[in-house]
Design an enzyme around this catalytic site. Structure first.
Site, PDB file in Angstrom:
ATOM      1  N   SER A 139     -23.013  28.212  55.136  1.00 16.55           N
ATOM      2  CA  SER A 139     -23.257  29.654  55.274  1.00 16.55           C
ATOM      3  C   SER A 139     -22.146  30.417  54.580  1.00 16.55           C
ATOM      4  O   SER A 139     -21.024  29.901  54.425  1.00 16.55           O
ATOM      5  CB  SER A 139     -23.255  30.044  56.762  1.00 16.55           C
ATOM      6  OG  SER A 139     -23.222  31.458  56.921  1.00 16.55           O
ATOM      7  N   TYR A 152     -20.234  29.324  65.459  1.00 14.42           N
ATOM      8  CA  TYR A 152     -21.043  29.170  64.239  1.00 14.42           C
ATOM      9  C   TYR A 152     -20.149  29.189  63.002  1.00 14.42           C
ATOM     10  O   TYR A 152     -20.283  28.345  62.108  1.00 14.42           O
ATOM     11  CB  TYR A 152     -22.071  30.304  64.192  1.00 14.42           C
ATOM     12  CG  TYR A 152     -23.082  30.222  63.077  1.00 14.42           C
ATOM     13  CD1 TYR A 152     -24.191  29.386  63.171  1.00 14.42           C
ATOM     14  CD2 TYR A 152     -22.952  31.010  61.929  1.00 14.42           C
ATOM     15  CE1 TYR A 152     -25.142  29.326  62.155  1.00 14.42           C
ATOM     16  CE2 TYR A 152     -23.888  30.955  60.918  1.00 14.42           C
ATOM     17  CZ  TYR A 152     -24.979  30.118  61.035  1.00 14.42           C
ATOM     18  OH  TYR A 152     -25.917  30.063  60.022  1.00 14.42           O
TER      19      TYR A 152
HETATM   20  N1  NAD Z   1     -31.021  32.886  57.809  1.00 14.72           N
HETATM   21  C1  NAD Z   1     -29.801  33.087  57.346  1.00 14.72           C
HETATM   22  O1  NAD Z   1     -29.432  34.234  57.030  1.00 14.72           O
HETATM   23  C2  NAD Z   1     -28.851  31.925  57.166  1.00 14.72           C
HETATM   24  C3  NAD Z   1     -27.645  32.187  56.517  1.00 14.72           C
HETATM   25  C4  NAD Z   1     -26.742  31.142  56.332  1.00 14.72           C
HETATM   26  C5  NAD Z   1     -27.048  29.864  56.775  1.00 14.72           C
HETATM   27  N2  NAD Z   1     -28.236  29.632  57.408  1.00 14.72           N
HETATM   28  C6  NAD Z   1     -28.486  28.248  57.834  1.00 14.72           C
HETATM   29  O2  NAD Z   1     -29.701  27.767  57.291  1.00 14.72           O
HETATM   30  C7  NAD Z   1     -30.237  26.771  58.153  1.00 14.72           C
HETATM   31  C8  NAD Z   1     -31.691  27.096  58.437  1.00 14.72           C
HETATM   32  O3  NAD Z   1     -31.730  28.277  59.238  1.00 14.72           O
HETATM   33  P1  NAD Z   1     -32.892  29.347  59.139  1.00 14.72           P
HETATM   34  O4  NAD Z   1     -32.271  30.660  58.871  1.00 14.72           O
HETATM   35  O5  NAD Z   1     -33.980  28.851  58.285  1.00 14.72           O
HETATM   36  O6  NAD Z   1     -33.328  29.434  60.684  1.00 14.72           O
HETATM   37  P2  NAD Z   1     -34.491  28.734  61.507  1.00 14.72           P
HETATM   38  O7  NAD Z   1     -34.207  29.041  62.928  1.00 14.72           O
HETATM   39  O8  NAD Z   1     -35.805  29.087  60.947  1.00 14.72           O
HETATM   40  O9  NAD Z   1     -34.227  27.178  61.202  1.00 14.72           O
HETATM   41  C9  NAD Z   1     -33.421  26.367  61.978  1.00 14.72           C
HETATM   42  C10 NAD Z   1     -34.212  25.128  62.303  1.00 14.72           C
HETATM   43  O10 NAD Z   1     -33.385  24.224  63.031  1.00 14.72           O
HETATM   44  C11 NAD Z   1     -34.168  23.687  64.059  1.00 14.72           C
HETATM   45  N3  NAD Z   1     -33.318  23.191  65.125  1.00 14.72           N
HETATM   46  C12 NAD Z   1     -32.598  23.911  66.029  1.00 14.72           C
HETATM   47  N4  NAD Z   1     -32.005  23.088  66.891  1.00 14.72           N
HETATM   48  C13 NAD Z   1     -32.342  21.827  66.535  1.00 14.72           C
HETATM   49  C14 NAD Z   1     -32.038  20.549  67.031  1.00 14.72           C
HETATM   50  N5  NAD Z   1     -31.271  20.386  68.121  1.00 14.72           N
HETATM   51  N6  NAD Z   1     -32.574  19.463  66.417  1.00 14.72           N
HETATM   52  C15 NAD Z   1     -33.360  19.607  65.324  1.00 14.72           C
HETATM   53  N7  NAD Z   1     -33.689  20.790  64.804  1.00 14.72           N
HETATM   54  C16 NAD Z   1     -33.185  21.891  65.411  1.00 14.72           C
HETATM   55  C17 NAD Z   1     -35.077  24.823  64.518  1.00 14.72           C
HETATM   56  O11 NAD Z   1     -36.181  24.329  65.235  1.00 14.72           O
HETATM   57  C18 NAD Z   1     -35.442  25.433  63.182  1.00 14.72           C
HETATM   58  O12 NAD Z   1     -36.583  24.792  62.635  1.00 14.72           O
HETATM   59  C19 NAD Z   1     -29.367  26.757  59.410  1.00 14.72           C
HETATM   60  O13 NAD Z   1     -28.448  25.696  59.308  1.00 14.72           O
HETATM   61  C20 NAD Z   1     -28.653  28.089  59.339  1.00 14.72           C
HETATM   62  O14 NAD Z   1     -27.419  28.054  60.011  1.00 14.72           O
HETATM   63  C21 NAD Z   1     -29.143  30.621  57.612  1.00 14.72           C
END
Ligand code: NAD
Length: 261
Positions: A139, A152
């Site tokens: 991130s 986080y």
């Molecule tokens: N959306 C943003 O702005 C952003 C920014 C930086 C980083 N990220 C990172 O990108 C990645 C994807 O996030 P996203 O934004 O698509 O959100 P999201 O919530 O759609 O995706 C996260 C996924 O992780 C799964 N998950 C949660 N706990 C779990 C567990 N214990 N075991 C297996 N799966 C689990 C959820 O079911 C979900 O499908 C994450 O690592 C997040 O930290 C997102």
């Protein structure tokens, strides 16, 4: 010939958001995918949406080492190989060191950081046979601090450090390890974060405001979408990146280049 013809990639957290976009892009470029996640309903909905022959879904919580080993075995049983691993599973729980319960701190590190450790541990034997590639979802918060999100921020910073360490450890096995650091991406995770700081009727405005804070967000008049991140991940998984390891690629629309004064 597509970039991922004959390639097999496992994606944790693949049922929603960025992980799901990565699955879609891999399938559209000829790849086969093991989509894993911890939520049975999300997995069922994702499978119904994809409706493809080249994807298998496996319920695997990243806190469960045995379930991750099973998911890798499914890839090997089905296609005889594993070429790539993407660790996209992630959660956010807000809090400062002063306000956060230790149990919540542990949970955020367990899913975001140790979850990636477990997925890599499960995938390494198969990946080393294929000379594969690993991409961790970090991130912008790994590189720039944010208030009220200590666990986080710490987990994501550690993922970038872990990327470098693993890149060194596994280079001899022909395995490349890189991370991608998204900025503000319109996903369920982001909307949950917005709803924690604003009322339901304010979420849309707040997400738009965050997107605008990214120089490309204001220039293009739209937020970063999961597919924008997926493209960078696919590049790092592909042979085009064959000499890239230990790197972190920002997909943040220039957010990390900005002095917020
Ligand atoms: N959306 C943003 O702005 C952003 C920014 C930086 C980083 N990220 C990172 O990108 C990645 C994807 O996030 P996203 O934004 O698509 O959100 P999201 O919530 O759609 O995706 C996260 C996924 O992780 C799964 N998950 C949660 N706990 C779990 C567990 N214990 N075991 C297996 N799966 C689990 C959820 O079911 C979900 O499908 C994450 O690592 C997040 O930290 C997102």
């Amino acid at each position: 010939m597509s970039r991922f013809d004959g390639r097999v990639v496992m994606v944790t957290g693949g049922a929603t958001g960025i992980g799901f976009a990565i699955v879609e892009e891999l399938l559209s470029e000829g790849g086969a995918v093991v989509l894993t996640g911890h939520d049975a309903v999300q997995i069922r909905d994702a499978a119904a949406q994809l409706g493809q022959q080249r994807v298998v879904t496996v319920a695997a919580d990243v806190r469960d080492q045995a379930a991750l080993h099973h998911a890798v075995q499914v890839a090997v049983d089905q296609w005889g190989r594993l070429d790539g691993l993407v660790c996209a599973a992630g959660i956010q729980i807000p809090g400062t060191v002063g306000t956060m319960l230790e149990a919540d701190w542990q949970q955020v590190l367990d899913v975001n950081l140790t979850g990636a450790f477990r997925a890599v541990k499960a995938a390494l034997p198969a990946l080393s046979l294929a000379g594969g590639a690993i991409v961790l979802l970090a991130s912008v918060q790994a590189h720039l601090g944010k208030r009220n999100g200590v666990a986080y921020v710490a987990a994501k910073g550690a993922l970038v450090a872990l990327t470098r360490a693993m890149a060194l450890d596994h280079a001899e096995s022909g395995i490349r390890v890189n991370s991608v650091s998204p900025g503000v991406v319109d996903t369920p995770l982001l909307r949950q974060a917005a709803s924690r700081v604003a009322g339901a009727d304010q979420v849309e405005a707040l997400v738009a405001g965050w997107a605008q804070a990214q120089p490309l967000g204001s220039a293009r008049g739209r937020p970063c979408m999961p597919r924008d991140v997926a493209r960078a991940v696919l590049f790092l998984l592909s042979d085009e990146a064959h000499y890239i390891s230990g790197a972190d690629v920002a997909v943040d629309g220039g957010l990390g280049a900005k002095l917020a004064l």
